[in-house]
Design a protein around this motif. Structure first.
Motif, PDB file in Angstrom:
ATOM      1  N   PRO A  74      73.217 -33.696  53.540  1.00 30.46           N
ATOM      2  CA  PRO A  74      72.258 -34.939  52.836  1.00 30.46           C
ATOM      3  C   PRO A  74      73.224 -35.679  51.752  1.00 30.46           C
ATOM      4  CG  PRO A  74      71.236 -32.506  52.889  1.00 30.46           C
ATOM      5  CD  PRO A  74      72.707 -32.357  53.461  1.00 30.46           C
ATOM      6  N   ASP A  75      72.612 -36.681  51.825  1.00 31.87           N
ATOM      7  CA  ASP A  75      73.246 -37.801  51.049  1.00 31.87           C
ATOM      8  C   ASP A  75      73.651 -37.599  49.521  1.00 31.87           C
ATOM      9  OD1 ASP A  75      73.517 -39.722  53.067  1.00 31.87           O
ATOM     10  OD2 ASP A  75      71.552 -40.544  52.651  1.00 31.87           O
ATOM     11  N   TYR A  76      72.720 -36.683  48.942  1.00 32.71           N
ATOM     12  CA  TYR A  76      72.999 -36.432  47.579  1.00 32.71           C
ATOM     13  C   TYR A  76      72.807 -34.947  47.328  1.00 32.71           C
ATOM     14  CZ  TYR A  76      73.106 -41.350  46.335  1.00 32.71           C
ATOM     15  OH  TYR A  76      73.618 -42.736  46.390  1.00 32.71           O
ATOM     16  N   LYS A  77      73.380 -34.308  46.190  1.00 36.45           N
ATOM     17  CA  LYS A  77      73.149 -33.067  45.850  1.00 36.45           C
ATOM     18  C   LYS A  77      73.643 -32.764  44.382  1.00 36.45           C
ATOM     19  CE  LYS A  77      77.408 -31.564  48.067  1.00 36.45           C
ATOM     20  NZ  LYS A  77      77.871 -30.837  49.289  1.00 36.45           N
ATOM     21  N   GLY A  78      73.190 -31.807  44.035  1.00 34.76           N
ATOM     22  CA  GLY A  78      73.248 -31.678  42.495  1.00 34.76           C
ATOM     23  C   GLY A  78      72.455 -30.525  41.878  1.00 34.76           C
ATOM     24  N   ASN A  87      68.855 -31.541  46.667  1.00 32.30           N
ATOM     25  CA  ASN A  87      69.314 -32.110  47.805  1.00 32.30           C
ATOM     26  C   ASN A  87      68.366 -32.993  48.122  1.00 32.30           C
ATOM     27  OD1 ASN A  87      72.109 -30.534  48.923  1.00 32.30           O
ATOM     28  ND2 ASN A  87      70.730 -29.042  48.004  1.00 32.30           N
ATOM     29  N   PHE A  88      68.934 -34.183  48.443  1.00 36.75           N
ATOM     30  CA  PHE A  88      67.856 -35.275  49.357  1.00 36.75           C
ATOM     31  C   PHE A  88      68.649 -36.254  50.116  1.00 36.75           C
ATOM     32  CE2 PHE A  88      68.971 -37.147  45.008  1.00 36.75           C
ATOM     33  CZ  PHE A  88      69.071 -38.465  45.401  1.00 36.75           C
ATOM     34  N   GLU A  89      68.103 -36.808  50.841  1.00 35.88           N
ATOM     35  CA  GLU A  89      68.627 -37.687  51.927  1.00 35.88           C
ATOM     36  C   GLU A  89      67.960 -39.083  51.503  1.00 35.88           C
ATOM     37  OE1 GLU A  89      70.658 -39.109  55.210  1.00 35.88           O
ATOM     38  OE2 GLU A  89      70.911 -37.449  54.209  1.00 35.88           O
ATOM     39  N   ALA A  90      68.713 -40.229  51.653  1.00 35.56           N
ATOM     40  CA  ALA A  90      68.567 -41.263  51.176  1.00 35.56           C
ATOM     41  C   ALA A  90      68.185 -42.136  52.579  1.00 35.56           C
ATOM     42  CB  ALA A  90      69.180 -42.289  50.558  1.00 35.56           C
ATOM     43  N   LYS A  91      67.030 -42.807  53.011  1.00 27.41           N
ATOM     44  CA  LYS A  91      66.933 -43.661  53.987  1.00 27.41           C
ATOM     45  C   LYS A  91      66.128 -45.102  53.658  1.00 27.41           C
ATOM     46  CE  LYS A  91      68.341 -40.597  56.984  1.00 27.41           C
ATOM     47  NZ  LYS A  91      69.866 -40.776  57.266  1.00 27.41           N
ATOM     48  N   ARG A 110      70.000 -28.263  56.161  1.00 32.26           N
ATOM     49  CA  ARG A 110      70.233 -28.050  54.585  1.00 32.26           C
ATOM     50  C   ARG A 110      69.225 -28.133  53.729  1.00 32.26           C
ATOM     51  NH1 ARG A 110      75.111 -27.700  51.730  1.00 32.26           N
ATOM     52  NH2 ARG A 110      74.732 -27.702  49.396  1.00 32.26           N
ATOM     53  N   LEU A 111      68.436 -29.227  54.133  1.00 31.95           N
ATOM     54  CA  LEU A 111      67.365 -29.447  53.215  1.00 31.95           C
ATOM     55  C   LEU A 111      66.252 -28.393  53.320  1.00 31.95           C
ATOM     56  CD1 LEU A 111      66.750 -33.332  54.015  1.00 31.95           C
ATOM     57  CD2 LEU A 111      67.366 -32.248  51.858  1.00 31.95           C
ATOM     58  N   SER A 112      65.998 -27.719  54.373  1.00 25.51           N
ATOM     59  CA  SER A 112      65.125 -26.510  54.377  1.00 25.51           C
ATOM     60  C   SER A 112      65.641 -25.460  53.754  1.00 25.51           C
ATOM     61  CB  SER A 112      64.862 -26.276  56.088  1.00 25.51           C
ATOM     62  OG  SER A 112      64.300 -27.261  56.601  1.00 25.51           O
ATOM     63  N   ARG A 113      67.004 -25.246  53.763  1.00 21.48           N
ATOM     64  CA  ARG A 113      67.659 -24.067  53.112  1.00 21.48           C
ATOM     65  C   ARG A 113      67.329 -24.313  51.479  1.00 21.48           C
ATOM     66  NH1 ARG A 113      71.878 -24.754  56.771  1.00 21.48           N
ATOM     67  NH2 ARG A 113      73.293 -25.335  54.937  1.00 21.48           N
ATOM     68  N   THR A 114      67.659 -25.456  51.196  1.00 22.77           N
ATOM     69  CA  THR A 114      67.462 -25.740  49.688  1.00 22.77           C
ATOM     70  C   THR A 114      66.117 -25.425  49.421  1.00 22.77           C
ATOM     71  OG1 THR A 114      69.086 -27.369  49.634  1.00 22.77           O
ATOM     72  CG2 THR A 114      67.513 -27.582  47.936  1.00 22.77           C
ATOM     73  N   GLU A 115      65.178 -25.915  50.073  1.00 18.11           N
ATOM     74  CA  GLU A 115      63.617 -25.697  49.728  1.00 18.11           C
ATOM     75  C   GLU A 115      63.379 -24.243  49.669  1.00 18.11           C
ATOM     76  OE1 GLU A 115      60.077 -28.144  51.456  1.00 18.11           O
ATOM     77  OE2 GLU A 115      60.660 -26.426  52.775  1.00 18.11           O
ATOM     78  N   VAL A 120      64.878 -28.295  45.072  1.00 14.57           N
ATOM     79  CA  VAL A 120      64.351 -29.524  45.339  1.00 14.57           C
ATOM     80  C   VAL A 120      64.801 -30.235  46.518  1.00 14.57           C
ATOM     81  CG1 VAL A 120      63.348 -31.725  44.298  1.00 14.57           C
ATOM     82  CG2 VAL A 120      63.774 -29.757  42.797  1.00 14.57           C
ATOM     83  N   ALA A 121      64.040 -30.462  47.466  1.00 13.74           N
ATOM     84  CA  ALA A 121      64.586 -31.195  48.751  1.00 13.74           C
ATOM     85  C   ALA A 121      63.305 -32.410  49.038  1.00 13.74           C
ATOM     86  CB  ALA A 121      64.717 -30.171  49.803  1.00 13.74           C
ATOM     87  N   PHE A 122      64.017 -33.580  49.347  1.00 12.81           N
ATOM     88  CA  PHE A 122      63.131 -34.556  49.658  1.00 12.81           C
ATOM     89  C   PHE A 122      63.807 -35.608  50.541  1.00 12.81           C
ATOM     90  CE2 PHE A 122      64.416 -35.144  45.255  1.00 12.81           C
ATOM     91  CZ  PHE A 122      64.938 -36.625  45.260  1.00 12.81           C
ATOM     92  N   VAL A 123      63.141 -36.510  50.981  1.00 14.89           N
ATOM     93  CA  VAL A 123      63.842 -37.718  51.511  1.00 14.89           C
ATOM     94  C   VAL A 123      63.387 -39.076  50.541  1.00 14.89           C
ATOM     95  CG1 VAL A 123      64.007 -39.398  53.545  1.00 14.89           C
ATOM     96  CG2 VAL A 123      63.590 -36.749  53.828  1.00 14.89           C
ATOM     97  N   LEU A 124      64.376 -39.800  50.069  1.00 14.86           N
ATOM     98  CA  LEU A 124      64.194 -40.792  49.160  1.00 14.86           C
ATOM     99  C   LEU A 124      64.047 -41.947  50.134  1.00 14.86           C
ATOM    100  CD1 LEU A 124      63.572 -41.961  46.326  1.00 14.86           C
ATOM    101  CD2 LEU A 124      66.013 -41.973  46.075  1.00 14.86           C
TER     102      LEU A 124
END
Length: 180
Positions: A74-78, A87-91, A110-115, A120-124
């Motif tokens: 994913p594009d961002y993590k923290g 963790n989130f992906e930016a589109k 990765r987003l599913s594992r975080t969730e 917190v997991a999302f697509v921005l």
């Protein structure tokens, strides 16, 4: 025939360059928001570096060819204040829709594992660089069932719209505690 190919090639080149510029602009907006959240002590979020390995030596301008060494993350993590992972992906798109397959399989895992672990997991999402949405991962991964198709439009996700603060900061973490 040759002129037609040239014109099509020029259009593709222009479209690609424009998309890259829009994507870079969106990334800059996100980076500014991450710096803002870091400055107020709410979160420490960074862009995930692309896993690349140089092929050969740099040229005189310092440029080099590289290849990816593993699948994209994913594009961002923290981390958020209080210890929750994020963790989130930016589109970004200039069209009227974002398709499900824009998130790669490795990123989705990765987003599913975080969730699943309570993070917190999302697509921005950015539509034309003017409208922004934080789509919860649970919604994105289930879009076929929720919307009857494997893409979303702005009207589908209006409830996830992200505001800008007065100084021009994209407040993509607004409401995260209540949402999760």
């Amino acid at each position: 025939m040759n002129n037609r190919r040239t014109a099509a090639s020029i259009r593709r080149s222009y479209t690609g360059a424009r998309s890259r510029a829009e994507g870079a602009s969106f990334e800059s907006i996100i980076d500014n928001a991450c710096a803002y959240y870091r400055s107020i002590g709410l979160a420490d979020i960074e862009k995930t570096p692309e896993p690349m390995r140089p092929i050969g030596s740099p040229d005189r301008a310092g440029r080099f060819l590289a290849c990816y060494t593993k699948q994209a993350q994913p594009d961002y993590k923290g981390i958020l204040k209080g210890g929750r992972a994020i963790n989130f992906e930016a589109k970004h798109t200039d069209s009227d829709r974002l398709t499900f397959d824009r998130v790669l399989t490795a990123q989705a895992l990765r987003l599913s594992r975080t969730e699943a672990l309570g993070g917190v997991a999302f697509v921005l999402c950015s539509f034309s660089g003017r409208a922004f949405y934080r789509v919860p991962w649970a919604v994105w991964k289930d879009m076929k069932r929720l919307f009857g198709r494997k893409y979303i439009t702005q009207s589908d996700i209006e409830i996830y719209r992200v505001p800008f603060a007065a100084p021009g900061v994209l407040l993509f973490l607004e409401g995260v505690k209540e949402e999760q």
